[in-house]
Design an enzyme around this catalytic site. Structure first.
Site, PDB file in Angstrom:
ATOM      1  N   HIS A 128     -33.322  35.844  -9.892  1.00  0.00           N
ATOM      2  CA  HIS A 128     -34.604  35.944  -9.188  1.00  0.00           C
ATOM      3  C   HIS A 128     -35.631  34.993  -9.788  1.00  0.00           C
ATOM      4  O   HIS A 128     -35.330  34.243 -10.712  1.00  0.00           O
ATOM      5  CB  HIS A 128     -35.107  37.400  -9.184  1.00  0.00           C
ATOM      6  CG  HIS A 128     -35.399  37.966 -10.544  1.00  0.00           C
ATOM      7  ND1 HIS A 128     -36.556  37.690 -11.235  1.00  0.00           N
ATOM      8  CD2 HIS A 128     -34.679  38.798 -11.331  1.00  0.00           C
ATOM      9  CE1 HIS A 128     -36.541  38.333 -12.388  1.00  0.00           C
ATOM     10  NE2 HIS A 128     -35.407  39.011 -12.481  1.00  0.00           N
ATOM     11  N   CYS A 140     -31.631  39.943 -16.243  1.00  0.00           N
ATOM     12  CA  CYS A 140     -31.353  39.029 -15.128  1.00  0.00           C
ATOM     13  C   CYS A 140     -31.451  37.577 -15.594  1.00  0.00           C
ATOM     14  O   CYS A 140     -31.882  37.298 -16.705  1.00  0.00           O
ATOM     15  CB  CYS A 140     -32.368  39.246 -14.006  1.00  0.00           C
ATOM     16  SG  CYS A 140     -32.317  40.900 -13.289  1.00  0.00           S
TER      17      CYS A 140
END
Length: 164
Positions: A128, A140
């Site tokens: 992201h 992430c």
């Protein structure tokens, strides 16, 4: 490895002959990822989907699915829907996919601990947008908005993400 793999290196992600600056989890990388440790899991993962905010951007790929106001992601290891997309109202612990900030305007889904999640092994390992350069994630891999969109335009379902 091929040039179509996303390969995490100490200097960024190598993809299609280019190095893309990124940030990873505040816990570094881990061979034994656990829920809440802030680590990015090592291994060979695959891209399994893409989500986007239709109120903020056009559909980035034909296979991308829109994020609606009630869309959540279960991060409760005791929940039967752990590490999957769920919808509000939802009592177990979860993360909102439709955020007020732009971090999840475009989300690339990986197959980490999916589709058959092992409780506590980690959830929501996405690709992201980052907050800012160098600001770590909760596990992430994150890019600048521009680079995230450029990468999203080139990947496909099954593209490999290699975290050594």
């Amino acid at each position: 490895m091929t040039s179509d793999d996303l390969v995490l290196t100490p200097k960024g992600v190598r993809f299609q002959g280019r190095l893309w600056p990124c940030t990873i989890g505040k816990g570094g990388t881990s061979q034994s990822k656990r829920e809440g440790d802030g680590a990015t899991p090592r291994g060979m993962h695959q891209i399994v989907g893409m989500l986007y905010r239709p109120d903020r951007l056009a559909q980035p790929r034909p296979w991308a699915r829109p994020i609606g106001p009630l869309d959540l992601w279960s991060d409760d290891p005791n929940d039967q829907h752990y590490n999957t997309q769920v919808r509000a109202p939802y009592l177990p612990s979860h993360e909102k996919l439709r955020r007020s900030d732009p971090l999840y305007d475009l989300v690339i889904l990986t197959d980490w601990n999916w589709p058959n999640a092992v409780a506590g092994r980690g959830s929501a390992i996405f690709i992201h947008q980052y907050r800012r350069p160098g600001f770590p994630t909760e596990g992430c891999i994150a890019f600048s908005r521009r680079n995230l969109h450029a990468i999203a335009a080139q990947i496909r379902i099954g593209t490999r993400l290699i975290v050594a």
